[in-house]
Design a protein around this motif. Structure first.
Motif, PDB file in Angstrom:
ATOM      1  N   SER A   1       4.035 -28.665  45.338  1.00 50.61           N
ATOM      2  CA  SER A   1       4.578 -29.128  44.063  1.00 50.61           C
ATOM      3  C   SER A   1       5.000 -28.004  43.117  1.00 50.61           C
ATOM      4  CB  SER A   1       3.560 -30.025  43.360  1.00 50.61           C
ATOM      5  OG  SER A   1       2.407 -29.288  43.020  1.00 50.61           O
ATOM      6  N   ASP A   2       4.605 -26.780  43.396  1.00 50.86           N
ATOM      7  CA  ASP A   2       4.903 -25.673  42.483  1.00 50.86           C
ATOM      8  C   ASP A   2       5.647 -24.567  43.223  1.00 50.86           C
ATOM      9  OD1 ASP A   2       4.981 -23.795  40.496  1.00 50.86           O
ATOM     10  OD2 ASP A   2       2.813 -23.514  40.362  1.00 50.86           O
ATOM     11  N   GLN A   3       6.883 -24.333  42.817  1.00 48.61           N
ATOM     12  CA  GLN A   3       7.686 -23.302  43.467  1.00 48.61           C
ATOM     13  C   GLN A   3       7.147 -21.899  43.203  1.00 48.61           C
ATOM     14  OE1 GLN A   3      11.768 -23.785  42.357  1.00 48.61           O
ATOM     15  NE2 GLN A   3      12.443 -23.795  44.456  1.00 48.61           N
ATOM     16  N   ASP A   4       6.535 -21.709  42.056  1.00 48.32           N
ATOM     17  CA  ASP A   4       5.993 -20.396  41.691  1.00 48.32           C
ATOM     18  C   ASP A   4       4.508 -20.297  42.025  1.00 48.32           C
ATOM     19  OD1 ASP A   4       8.472 -19.625  40.656  1.00 48.32           O
ATOM     20  OD2 ASP A   4       8.017 -20.572  38.729  1.00 48.32           O
ATOM     21  N   PHE A   5       4.085 -21.020  43.028  1.00 51.65           N
ATOM     22  CA  PHE A   5       2.670 -21.072  43.408  1.00 51.65           C
ATOM     23  C   PHE A   5       2.173 -19.700  43.857  1.00 51.65           C
ATOM     24  CE2 PHE A   5      -0.679 -21.565  46.557  1.00 51.65           C
ATOM     25  CZ  PHE A   5      -1.585 -22.326  45.844  1.00 51.65           C
ATOM     26  N   SER A   6       0.983 -19.345  43.394  1.00 54.62           N
ATOM     27  CA  SER A   6       0.349 -18.090  43.797  1.00 54.62           C
ATOM     28  C   SER A   6      -1.026 -18.413  44.383  1.00 54.62           C
ATOM     29  CB  SER A   6       0.193 -17.161  42.595  1.00 54.62           C
ATOM     30  OG  SER A   6      -0.679 -16.099  42.916  1.00 54.62           O
ATOM     31  N   LEU A   7      -1.198 -18.119  45.652  1.00 55.21           N
ATOM     32  CA  LEU A   7      -2.473 -18.384  46.315  1.00 55.21           C
ATOM     33  C   LEU A   7      -3.599 -17.585  45.668  1.00 55.21           C
ATOM     34  CD1 LEU A   7      -3.904 -19.883  48.582  1.00 55.21           C
ATOM     35  CD2 LEU A   7      -3.345 -17.981  50.100  1.00 55.21           C
ATOM     36  N   LYS A   8      -3.295 -16.370  45.300  1.00 59.42           N
ATOM     37  CA  LYS A   8      -4.290 -15.514  44.656  1.00 59.42           C
ATOM     38  C   LYS A   8      -4.777 -16.144  43.345  1.00 59.42           C
ATOM     39  CE  LYS A   8      -4.880 -10.657  43.457  1.00 59.42           C
ATOM     40  NZ  LYS A   8      -4.200  -9.359  43.372  1.00 59.42           N
ATOM     41  N   ASP A   9      -3.849 -16.637  42.543  1.00 57.43           N
ATOM     42  CA  ASP A   9      -4.224 -17.286  41.283  1.00 57.43           C
ATOM     43  C   ASP A   9      -4.993 -18.579  41.529  1.00 57.43           C
ATOM     44  OD1 ASP A   9      -3.027 -15.278  39.843  1.00 57.43           O
ATOM     45  OD2 ASP A   9      -1.147 -16.377  39.554  1.00 57.43           O
ATOM     46  N   TYR A  10      -4.599 -19.313  42.564  1.00 59.32           N
ATOM     47  CA  TYR A  10      -5.283 -20.566  42.881  1.00 59.32           C
ATOM     48  C   TYR A  10      -6.756 -20.305  43.194  1.00 59.32           C
ATOM     49  CZ  TYR A  10      -6.600 -24.905  45.164  1.00 59.32           C
ATOM     50  OH  TYR A  10      -7.245 -26.065  45.502  1.00 59.32           O
ATOM     51  N   TRP A  11      -7.026 -19.343  44.077  1.00 64.24           N
ATOM     52  CA  TRP A  11      -8.410 -19.064  44.453  1.00 64.24           C
ATOM     53  C   TRP A  11      -9.186 -18.431  43.308  1.00 64.24           C
ATOM     54  CZ3 TRP A  11     -10.165 -21.995  47.844  1.00 64.24           C
ATOM     55  CH2 TRP A  11      -9.467 -22.322  48.987  1.00 64.24           C
ATOM     56  N   ARG A  12      -8.502 -17.693  42.465  1.00 60.09           N
ATOM     57  CA  ARG A  12      -9.172 -17.088  41.316  1.00 60.09           C
ATOM     58  C   ARG A  12      -9.687 -18.174  40.368  1.00 60.09           C
ATOM     59  NH1 ARG A  12      -5.407 -13.204  39.174  1.00 60.09           N
ATOM     60  NH2 ARG A  12      -6.229 -11.801  40.746  1.00 60.09           N
ATOM     61  N   GLU A  13      -8.940 -19.262  40.242  1.00 60.77           N
ATOM     62  CA  GLU A  13      -9.326 -20.349  39.344  1.00 60.77           C
ATOM     63  C   GLU A  13     -10.263 -21.361  40.002  1.00 60.77           C
ATOM     64  OE1 GLU A  13      -5.858 -22.127  37.659  1.00 60.77           O
ATOM     65  OE2 GLU A  13      -5.022 -20.196  37.078  1.00 60.77           O
ATOM     66  N   CYS A  14     -10.427 -21.258  41.306  1.00 59.94           N
ATOM     67  CA  CYS A  14     -11.274 -22.199  42.036  1.00 59.94           C
ATOM     68  C   CYS A  14     -12.745 -21.961  41.681  1.00 59.94           C
ATOM     69  CB  CYS A  14     -11.055 -22.022  43.533  1.00 59.94           C
ATOM     70  SG  CYS A  14     -11.717 -23.362  44.504  1.00 59.94           S
ATOM     71  N   ASN A  15     -13.442 -23.035  41.332  1.00 59.80           N
ATOM     72  CA  ASN A  15     -14.823 -22.932  40.892  1.00 59.80           C
ATOM     73  C   ASN A  15     -15.539 -24.221  41.289  1.00 59.80           C
ATOM     74  OD1 ASN A  15     -17.160 -23.247  39.266  1.00 59.80           O
ATOM     75  ND2 ASN A  15     -16.334 -21.810  37.779  1.00 59.80           N
TER      76      ASN A  15
ATOM     77  N   VAL B   1      -2.858 -27.700  49.386  1.00 56.62           N
ATOM     78  CA  VAL B   1      -1.572 -28.056  49.998  1.00 56.62           C
ATOM     79  C   VAL B   1      -0.679 -28.772  48.990  1.00 56.62           C
ATOM     80  CG1 VAL B   1      -0.482 -29.506  51.756  1.00 56.62           C
ATOM     81  CG2 VAL B   1      -2.460 -28.102  52.352  1.00 56.62           C
ATOM     82  N   VAL B   2      -1.249 -29.700  48.244  1.00 53.78           N
ATOM     83  CA  VAL B   2      -0.475 -30.420  47.227  1.00 53.78           C
ATOM     84  C   VAL B   2       0.046 -29.446  46.170  1.00 53.78           C
ATOM     85  CG1 VAL B   2      -0.641 -32.117  45.361  1.00 53.78           C
ATOM     86  CG2 VAL B   2      -1.639 -32.617  47.591  1.00 53.78           C
ATOM     87  N   ALA B   3      -0.802 -28.524  45.745  1.00 55.60           N
ATOM     88  CA  ALA B   3      -0.393 -27.543  44.736  1.00 55.60           C
ATOM     89  C   ALA B   3       0.725 -26.651  45.269  1.00 55.60           C
ATOM     90  CB  ALA B   3      -1.589 -26.697  44.312  1.00 55.60           C
TER      91      ALA B   3
END
Length: 70
Positions: A45-59, A40-42
């Motif tokens: 705070s980021d207008q160009d936020f990509s959920l797909k990229d977020y989950w891809r980097e989640c580890n 939610v914070v991400a």
């Protein structure tokens, strides 16, 4: 100092160590809560936020600090 090691049958840990289930459940709940809170914070705070990229980097190994430092 001696350490004893014994083999146990598969899937018997929850029977022998019932606390494991509670500890694992608590860890998963805290990790999920903190991950979603971070998401939610991400997003805010980021207008160009990509959920797909977020989950891809989640580890979980990389993000364990979300639980450890809470």
């Amino acid at each position: 100092m001696e350490v004893g090691v014994e083999r146990i049958l598969p899937n018997t840990t929850p029977l022998i160590q019932p606390m494991d289930q509670g500890s694992i459940l608590a860890f998963k709940a805290l990790y999920t809560h903190n991950t979603l809170q971070h998401l939610v914070v991400a997003m805010e705070s980021d207008q160009d936020f990509s959920l797909k990229d977020y989950w891809r980097e989640c580890n979980i190994v990389k993000d364990q600090h979300k639980v450890v430092h809470t």
